[in-house]
Design a protein around this motif. Structure first.
Motif, PDB file in Angstrom:
ATOM      1  N   LEU A  13       0.825  -1.195   0.037  1.00  0.00           N
ATOM      2  CA  LEU A  13      -0.262   0.056   0.166  1.00  0.00           C
ATOM      3  C   LEU A  13       0.825   1.233   0.073  1.00  0.00           C
ATOM      4  O   LEU A  13       0.559   2.392  -0.569  1.00  0.00           O
ATOM      5  N   VAL A  14       1.820   1.148   0.783  1.00  0.00           N
ATOM      6  CA  VAL A  14       2.830   2.260   0.868  1.00  0.00           C
ATOM      7  C   VAL A  14       3.601   2.439  -0.599  1.00  0.00           C
ATOM      8  O   VAL A  14       3.660   3.659  -1.221  1.00  0.00           O
ATOM      9  N   SER A  15       3.828   1.432  -1.226  1.00  0.00           N
ATOM     10  CA  SER A  15       4.487   1.478  -2.379  1.00  0.00           C
ATOM     11  C   SER A  15       3.691   2.208  -3.437  1.00  0.00           C
ATOM     12  O   SER A  15       4.065   2.892  -4.297  1.00  0.00           O
ATOM     13  N   ILE A  16       2.364   1.637  -3.550  1.00  0.00           N
ATOM     14  CA  ILE A  16       1.354   2.180  -4.490  1.00  0.00           C
ATOM     15  C   ILE A  16       1.050   3.704  -4.139  1.00  0.00           C
ATOM     16  O   ILE A  16       1.056   4.383  -5.206  1.00  0.00           O
ATOM     17  N   SER A  17       1.067   3.997  -3.122  1.00  0.00           N
ATOM     18  CA  SER A  17       0.702   5.387  -2.767  1.00  0.00           C
ATOM     19  C   SER A  17       1.810   6.168  -2.993  1.00  0.00           C
ATOM     20  O   SER A  17       1.782   7.620  -3.314  1.00  0.00           O
ATOM     21  N   LEU A  18       3.038   5.706  -3.113  1.00  0.00           N
ATOM     22  CA  LEU A  18       4.337   6.538  -3.498  1.00  0.00           C
ATOM     23  C   LEU A  18       4.525   6.652  -5.092  1.00  0.00           C
ATOM     24  O   LEU A  18       4.774   7.634  -5.800  1.00  0.00           O
ATOM     25  N   THR A  19       4.062   5.481  -5.740  1.00  0.00           N
ATOM     26  CA  THR A  19       4.208   5.095  -7.088  1.00  0.00           C
ATOM     27  C   THR A  19       3.209   6.215  -7.897  1.00  0.00           C
ATOM     28  O   THR A  19       3.594   6.837  -8.738  1.00  0.00           O
ATOM     29  N   ILE A  20       2.011   6.233  -7.327  1.00  0.00           N
ATOM     30  CA  ILE A  20       0.978   6.913  -8.298  1.00  0.00           C
ATOM     31  C   ILE A  20       1.425   8.456  -8.374  1.00  0.00           C
ATOM     32  O   ILE A  20       1.387   9.190  -9.683  1.00  0.00           O
ATOM     33  N   PRO A  21       1.642   9.110  -7.418  1.00  0.00           N
ATOM     34  CA  PRO A  21       1.940  10.610  -7.165  1.00  0.00           C
ATOM     35  C   PRO A  21       3.378  10.868  -7.886  1.00  0.00           C
ATOM     36  O   PRO A  21       3.406  11.743  -8.955  1.00  0.00           O
TER      37      PRO A  21
END
Length: 69
Positions: A13-21
Motif C-alpha cells: 500500500l505504501v509503495s502504491i501510494s508513492l508510485t502513483i503521485p
C-alpha cells in the motif's frame, strides 16, 4: 505469520501510494509554454503588415465586445 502478511500488505500500500503521485512528476503541464525564441520576430518578418496598428481594429476588450454585439 500474521504479522508478516500485514507488513507485506502495508508495504504494498505504501509503495502504491508513492508510485502513483510520482508517475506524474516531470514537466509541469499546468504552465503554458510560450512561443519559441525568435518565433514572433520570424512571423513578423514574414507578415510585415502585422507590425502596423490598424485603427479599424478594436483597441480594448470592451470595444471588441461592443463591436460584436
Amino acid at each position: 505469520m500474521r504479522d508478516t502478511s500485514i507488513s507485506k500488505l502495508l508495504f504494498v500500500l505504501v509503495s502504491i501510494s508513492l508510485t502513483i503521485p510520482m508517475s506524474g512528476c516531470g514537466q509541469d503541464m499546468s504552465e503554458p509554454e510560450g512561443p519559441e525564441m525568435g518565433a514572433v520576430e520570424a512571423y513578423l518578418q514574414e507578415h510585415p503588415e502585422e507590425r502596423e496598428d490598424n485603427p479599424d481594429e478594436a483597441q480594448s476588450e470592451e470595444d471588441e465586445n461592443d463591436a460584436s454585439s
